[in-house]
Structure formats: structure tokens, C-alpha cells
Design a protein around this motif. Structure first.
Motif, PDB file in Angstrom:
ATOM      1  N   GLY A  74       0.783  -1.219   0.000  1.00  0.00           N
ATOM      2  CA  GLY A  74       0.000   0.000   0.000  1.00  0.00           C
ATOM      3  C   GLY A  74       0.818   1.273   0.000  1.00  0.00           C
ATOM      4  N   THR A  75       1.794   1.384   0.902  1.00  0.00           N
ATOM      5  CA  THR A  75       2.575   2.622   0.982  1.00  0.00           C
ATOM      6  C   THR A  75       3.438   2.819  -0.254  1.00  0.00           C
ATOM      7  OG1 THR A  75       4.276   1.473   2.277  1.00  0.00           O
ATOM      8  CG2 THR A  75       2.595   2.695   3.496  1.00  0.00           C
ATOM      9  N   ASP A  76       3.975   1.734  -0.813  1.00  0.00           N
ATOM     10  CA  ASP A  76       4.770   1.851  -2.034  1.00  0.00           C
ATOM     11  C   ASP A  76       3.896   2.318  -3.201  1.00  0.00           C
ATOM     12  OD1 ASP A  76       7.034   1.050  -0.715  1.00  0.00           O
ATOM     13  OD2 ASP A  76       6.935  -1.034  -1.387  1.00  0.00           O
ATOM     14  N   ALA A  77       2.671   1.802  -3.272  1.00  0.00           N
ATOM     15  CA  ALA A  77       1.752   2.209  -4.335  1.00  0.00           C
ATOM     16  C   ALA A  77       1.459   3.701  -4.255  1.00  0.00           C
ATOM     17  CB  ALA A  77       0.455   1.410  -4.246  1.00  0.00           C
ATOM     18  N   TRP A  78       1.230   4.191  -3.034  1.00  0.00           N
ATOM     19  CA  TRP A  78       0.956   5.617  -2.893  1.00  0.00           C
ATOM     20  C   TRP A  78       2.149   6.459  -3.328  1.00  0.00           C
ATOM     21  CZ3 TRP A  78      -1.929   9.411  -3.336  1.00  0.00           C
ATOM     22  CH2 TRP A  78      -1.584  10.676  -2.835  1.00  0.00           C
ATOM     23  N   ARG A  79       3.361   6.012  -3.013  1.00  0.00           N
ATOM     24  CA  ARG A  79       4.546   6.768  -3.411  1.00  0.00           C
ATOM     25  C   ARG A  79       4.648   6.864  -4.936  1.00  0.00           C
ATOM     26  NH1 ARG A  79       7.288   3.314   1.030  1.00  0.00           N
ATOM     27  NH2 ARG A  79       7.314   4.727   2.822  1.00  0.00           N
ATOM     28  N   ILE A  80       4.294   5.795  -5.632  1.00  0.00           N
ATOM     29  CA  ILE A  80       4.343   5.821  -7.094  1.00  0.00           C
ATOM     30  C   ILE A  80       3.280   6.768  -7.638  1.00  0.00           C
ATOM     31  CG2 ILE A  80       3.873   4.419  -9.153  1.00  0.00           C
ATOM     32  CD1 ILE A  80       5.321   2.111  -7.697  1.00  0.00           C
ATOM     33  N   ILE A  81       2.077   6.729  -7.063  1.00  0.00           N
ATOM     34  CA  ILE A  81       1.020   7.661  -7.481  1.00  0.00           C
ATOM     35  C   ILE A  81       1.450   9.099  -7.220  1.00  0.00           C
ATOM     36  CG2 ILE A  81      -1.342   8.419  -6.979  1.00  0.00           C
ATOM     37  CD1 ILE A  81      -1.941   5.434  -6.279  1.00  0.00           C
ATOM     38  N   ARG A  82       1.973   9.342  -6.028  1.00  0.00           N
ATOM     39  CA  ARG A  82       2.411  10.696  -5.667  1.00  0.00           C
ATOM     40  C   ARG A  82       3.500  11.188  -6.614  1.00  0.00           C
ATOM     41  NH1 ARG A  82       4.637  10.763   0.208  1.00  0.00           N
ATOM     42  NH2 ARG A  82       6.351   9.731  -0.877  1.00  0.00           N
ATOM     43  N   GLY A  83       4.347  10.274  -7.083  1.00  0.00           N
ATOM     44  CA  GLY A  83       5.447  10.649  -7.962  1.00  0.00           C
ATOM     45  C   GLY A  83       5.006  11.190  -9.310  1.00  0.00           C
ATOM     46  N   VAL A  84       3.774  10.925  -9.716  1.00  0.00           N
ATOM     47  CA  VAL A  84       3.260  11.470 -10.980  1.00  0.00           C
ATOM     48  C   VAL A  84       3.110  12.987 -10.878  1.00  0.00           C
ATOM     49  CG1 VAL A  84       1.337  11.409 -12.631  1.00  0.00           C
ATOM     50  CG2 VAL A  84       2.097   9.297 -11.519  1.00  0.00           C
ATOM     51  N   ASN A  85       2.938  13.477  -9.645  1.00  0.00           N
ATOM     52  CA  ASN A  85       2.856  14.916  -9.387  1.00  0.00           C
ATOM     53  C   ASN A  85       1.612  15.535 -10.033  1.00  0.00           C
ATOM     54  OD1 ASN A  85       3.743  17.327  -8.204  1.00  0.00           O
ATOM     55  ND2 ASN A  85       4.872  17.937 -10.049  1.00  0.00           N
ATOM     56  N   SER A  86       0.478  14.866  -9.852  1.00  0.00           N
ATOM     57  CA  SER A  86      -0.788  15.386 -10.346  1.00  0.00           C
ATOM     58  C   SER A  86      -1.861  15.156  -9.299  1.00  0.00           C
ATOM     59  CB  SER A  86      -1.207  14.702 -11.651  1.00  0.00           C
ATOM     60  OG  SER A  86      -2.523  15.089 -12.020  1.00  0.00           O
ATOM     61  N   LYS A  87      -2.589  16.203  -8.947  1.00  0.00           N
ATOM     62  CA  LYS A  87      -3.688  16.092  -7.992  1.00  0.00           C
ATOM     63  C   LYS A  87      -4.856  15.307  -8.566  1.00  0.00           C
ATOM     64  CE  LYS A  87      -1.706  18.633  -4.801  1.00  0.00           C
ATOM     65  NZ  LYS A  87      -1.186  18.026  -3.548  1.00  0.00           N
ATOM     66  N   ASN A  88      -4.822  14.998  -9.845  1.00  0.00           N
ATOM     67  CA  ASN A  88      -5.906  14.256 -10.482  1.00  0.00           C
ATOM     68  C   ASN A  88      -5.741  12.747 -10.362  1.00  0.00           C
ATOM     69  OD1 ASN A  88      -5.925  17.014 -11.697  1.00  0.00           O
ATOM     70  ND2 ASN A  88      -7.693  16.190 -12.796  1.00  0.00           N
ATOM     71  N   LEU A  89      -4.663  12.313  -9.703  1.00  0.00           N
ATOM     72  CA  LEU A  89      -4.486  10.892  -9.412  1.00  0.00           C
ATOM     73  C   LEU A  89      -4.655  10.664  -7.919  1.00  0.00           C
ATOM     74  CD1 LEU A  89      -3.460  10.753 -12.332  1.00  0.00           C
ATOM     75  CD2 LEU A  89      -1.670   9.188 -11.534  1.00  0.00           C
ATOM     76  N   SER A  90      -5.305   9.560  -7.578  1.00  0.00           N
ATOM     77  CA  SER A  90      -5.601   9.286  -6.177  1.00  0.00           C
ATOM     78  C   SER A  90      -5.540   7.785  -5.917  1.00  0.00           C
ATOM     79  CB  SER A  90      -6.966   9.875  -5.801  1.00  0.00           C
ATOM     80  OG  SER A  90      -7.972   9.366  -6.654  1.00  0.00           O
ATOM     81  N   PHE A  91      -6.050   7.351  -4.764  1.00  0.00           N
ATOM     82  CA  PHE A  91      -5.829   5.994  -4.256  1.00  0.00           C
ATOM     83  C   PHE A  91      -7.159   5.264  -4.088  1.00  0.00           C
ATOM     84  CE2 PHE A  91      -4.757   2.765  -1.063  1.00  0.00           C
ATOM     85  CZ  PHE A  91      -3.485   2.357  -1.457  1.00  0.00           C
ATOM     86  N   VAL A  92      -7.154   3.978  -4.430  1.00  0.00           N
ATOM     87  CA  VAL A  92      -8.272   3.077  -4.128  1.00  0.00           C
ATOM     88  C   VAL A  92      -7.849   2.148  -2.992  1.00  0.00           C
ATOM     89  CG1 VAL A  92      -9.870   1.329  -4.999  1.00  0.00           C
ATOM     90  CG2 VAL A  92      -8.959   3.057  -6.552  1.00  0.00           C
ATOM     91  N   TYR A  93      -8.692   2.039  -1.962  1.00  0.00           N
ATOM     92  CA  TYR A  93      -8.439   1.042  -0.915  1.00  0.00           C
ATOM     93  C   TYR A  93      -9.470  -0.074  -1.082  1.00  0.00           C
ATOM     94  CZ  TYR A  93      -6.947  -0.996   3.485  1.00  0.00           C
ATOM     95  OH  TYR A  93      -6.421  -1.862   4.436  1.00  0.00           O
ATOM     96  N   VAL A  94      -8.983  -1.273  -1.395  1.00  0.00           N
ATOM     97  CA  VAL A  94      -9.846  -2.442  -1.559  1.00  0.00           C
ATOM     98  C   VAL A  94      -9.691  -3.312  -0.312  1.00  0.00           C
ATOM     99  CG1 VAL A  94     -10.384  -4.453  -2.977  1.00  0.00           C
ATOM    100  CG2 VAL A  94      -9.589  -2.332  -4.059  1.00  0.00           C
ATOM    101  N   ALA A  95     -10.770  -3.434   0.454  1.00  0.00           N
ATOM    102  CA  ALA A  95     -10.686  -4.191   1.709  1.00  0.00           C
ATOM    103  C   ALA A  95     -10.225  -5.621   1.462  1.00  0.00           C
ATOM    104  CB  ALA A  95     -12.038  -4.178   2.420  1.00  0.00           C
ATOM    105  N   ALA A  96     -10.655  -6.212   0.353  1.00  0.00           N
ATOM    106  CA  ALA A  96     -10.279  -7.597   0.056  1.00  0.00           C
ATOM    107  C   ALA A  96      -8.806  -7.744  -0.313  1.00  0.00           C
ATOM    108  CB  ALA A  96     -11.158  -8.129  -1.081  1.00  0.00           C
ATOM    109  N   HIS A  97      -8.096  -6.629  -0.510  1.00  0.00           N
ATOM    110  CA  HIS A  97      -6.661  -6.665  -0.792  1.00  0.00           C
ATOM    111  C   HIS A  97      -5.835  -6.255   0.434  1.00  0.00           C
ATOM    112  CE1 HIS A  97      -7.862  -5.687  -5.249  1.00  0.00           C
ATOM    113  NE2 HIS A  97      -8.277  -6.887  -4.859  1.00  0.00           N
ATOM    114  N   SER A  98      -6.498  -6.089   1.563  1.00  0.00           N
ATOM    115  CA  SER A  98      -5.834  -5.567   2.756  1.00  0.00           C
ATOM    116  C   SER A  98      -4.549  -6.302   3.100  1.00  0.00           C
ATOM    117  CB  SER A  98      -6.783  -5.641   3.960  1.00  0.00           C
ATOM    118  OG  SER A  98      -7.896  -4.804   3.794  1.00  0.00           O
ATOM    119  N   PHE A  99      -4.585  -7.618   3.056  1.00  0.00           N
ATOM    120  CA  PHE A  99      -3.448  -8.399   3.544  1.00  0.00           C
ATOM    121  C   PHE A  99      -2.326  -8.477   2.508  1.00  0.00           C
ATOM    122  CE2 PHE A  99      -7.389  -9.998   5.543  1.00  0.00           C
ATOM    123  CZ  PHE A  99      -7.177  -9.451   6.800  1.00  0.00           C
ATOM    124  N   HIS A 100      -2.647  -8.261   1.248  1.00  0.00           N
ATOM    125  CA  HIS A 100      -1.603  -8.153   0.228  1.00  0.00           C
ATOM    126  C   HIS A 100      -0.933  -6.781   0.285  1.00  0.00           C
ATOM    127  CE1 HIS A 100      -2.279 -11.948  -1.928  1.00  0.00           C
ATOM    128  NE2 HIS A 100      -3.554 -11.774  -1.632  1.00  0.00           N
TER     129      HIS A 100
END
Length: 291
Positions: free
Chosen positions: A155-181
């Protein structure tokens, strides 16, 4: 917050243009358009022409249901550049469909390969160079899910990659069924993401790490397959009290632009009963967390 119907369990019983009425019959005011053979199939160019897009808009208007989000899944992070370029073309048409339907939220996956993480990440950013100007011009927000069996799952690595695009038009999906992955605790992920959490998918799953890694048994034992499930609330290992408490702390439950989608795919034979149960549970648990 928009309580949202995902029609995937109804693909085998209803047609595309019937989905808005089905959603309304269950008490939903919003629907998420997920990959469908007549709309935007997985890894393919959209199949909907302008006439079908208009018909879908009219069906939603007639049913009193809005489209909260559109979910294309394309290989925009593929290490194969032919596939990546095709995915970018497909995304351009998908974005135009969203604009024509008056939808400003899309969500998706990274769609790269875990065995080629560097190549997939490079492909993702290459696609962003071409697509972000279009996304920003059209006022679309795209939320991305670190899906199991992708080049980034944590999760945290995914957010860093999204943040690296440097666009406020990209954001995060949290899927409860993917919590443990996603590995990281939910509070740590949401503390990083903050109000860039735009879409949440609600489904239960087992923690594959429990019982010495034998929660699921796969053969051969060394297989690299990522096993997870999308079950109804309460059938797995997700801590739902904590889940809704963290969403409330994040402010997600009280934002007009947040989308909460029921996402159970494992009980098609009971899809009507499960859909009613999911909506009831999502509403009651969100209200309890607010209190």
C-alpha cells in the motif's frame, strides 16, 4: 459519500442497459461501471459507441441512478510497449466516454507485472506523460488500486508511485479484500494518502498469511499465484470495526466525492441476497462509525 452498486455479479442475469434499474431496485443511488463485454472490457478497446453511451445515460436518468465511477483495466504499465501503447489509446476513448456521461471519477489498477517491477514502473510513468495532460484538461480524477499480482502490491509503495506522478488528479483506491496483500496497516496507508483516498471497495477476505501461510493451500506449494477472495462482510478476516473507524478518521465517510462500492464476486448464486446485505451493512457500519 456515494454508496455504489457494482454490477459484476449481475453480468450473467442482466444486460448492460438494465444495470441502472437493477441498482435502483436494490436501493442504490449510484452505480460503478466495471469491465463489461458491451462497455469497456478488460485489456481491450471500449466497445461502446456514442449511441450506446447515450442509451446508458438515458437508462441511468430513467432509473434515477448516477454513475459514481467508471473502472477500466488496461495494460498501461505493461513492459511490452506495443501493449502499453494500445492501453493508452484505449484509455483515451474510455476518458471520452466518462466525459460524455458526465462522470469525473475513474478507478483502475496499475496493470504491470510483479516479475518485472522496474520495467513496469517505467512503463507506467511513460503512459502518465501522455495521459495526465488529458486527464487534467477534462477534470477527471483517476484512483489506482495496488492489486495482487501487480508490480506494486504494498500500500505505501503504491501511494509513493502515485504521488510521484505529481498530479492532484491521481488518487488511491483502498480495496478491503486486498488488505493483507497491501501489508501495511490501514492507518499507516491512510495517513499518507489523506484526502486523496477517493474510492473504497467493500468485500471480505481471508488473511493468507495466517496459519503459517496455510490459510489457503495451493499446489504446487511454491506457486507465485496471489490468492484472495471477495466475500460478503463478516465472512473473512478483515477487521470491519477498524476499517470503518479509519475511514471516519480519514474523513472519507463525510466527503461528497468519496465512492464506497460493494465488491462481492464469490456468491453469484446468491447475488440478490448478498447485494441487499452489503448495502445494509455498509450504511449501518458507516453510521455507527460516524457516531
Amino acid at each position: 459519500m456515494k454508496y455504489t452498486f457494482d454490477p459484476v455479479p449481475f453480468h450473467h442475469t442482466n444486460s448492460l442497459l438494465e444495470f441502472p434499474r437493477v441498482a435502483a431496485d436494490f436501493g442504490f443511488e449510484w452505480i460503478q461501471m466495471t469491465p463489461h463485454p458491451d462497455f469497456i472490457p478488460f485489456f481491450s478497446h471500449p466497445r461502446a459507441d456514442d449511441d450506446l453511451v447515450r442509451a446508458l445515460g438515458k437508462a441511468c436518468e430513467s432509473a434515477g441512478v448516477g454513475i459514481s465511477s467508471i473502472l477500466p483495466v488496461q495494460r498501461w504499465s505493461s513492459p511490452d510497449d506495443n501493449l502499453r501503447q494500445a492501453a493508452v489509446r484505449n484509455w483515451k476513448r474510455a476518458i471520452q466516454i466518462a466525459v460524455d456521461l458526465g462522470v469525473d471519477q475513474m478507478n483502475t489498477e496499475f496493470s504491470g507485472r510483479p516479475e518485472k517491477p522496474e520495467e513496469s514502473e517505467a512503463s507506467f510513468y511513460r503512459s502518465m506523460e501522455e495521459l495526465v495532460p488529458i486527464i487534467e484538461r477534462e477534470g477527471i480524477n483517476i484512483a489506482i488500486d495496488p492489486h495482487p499480482d501487480d508490480f506494486v502490491e504494498r500500500g505505501t509503495d503504491a501511494w509513493r508511485i502515485i504521488r510521484g506522478v505529481n498530479s492532484k488528479n491521481l488518487s488511491f483506491v483502498y480495496v478491503a479484500a486486498h488488505s493483507f496483500h497491501m501489508q501495511d496497516p490501514m492507518d499507516e496507508i491512510l495517513d499518507l494518502v489523506q484526502d486523496r483516498l477517493r474510492v473504497v471497495h467493500v468485500a471480505d477476505t481471508f488473511d493468507h498469511r495466517r496459519s503459517g501461510g496455510l490459510r489457503y493451500i495451493t499446489n504446487p506449494p511454491e506457486t507465485a499465484a496471489r490468492v484472495h477472495q471477495h466475500m460478503k462482510i463478516g465472512d473473512g478476516d478483515v477487521d470491519w470495526d477498524n476499517f470503518y473507524s479509519e475511514l471516519n478518521r480519514n474523513g472519507f465517510l463525510n466527503r461528497d466525492d468519496s465512492v464506497m462500492v460493494t465488491s462481492v464476486f464469490s456468491e453469484h448464486e446468491n447475488h440478490e441476497e448478498v447485494t441487499r446485505y452489503q448495502l445494509k451493512e455498509m450504511r449501518s457500519r458507516a453510521e455507527a462509525a460516524r457516531r
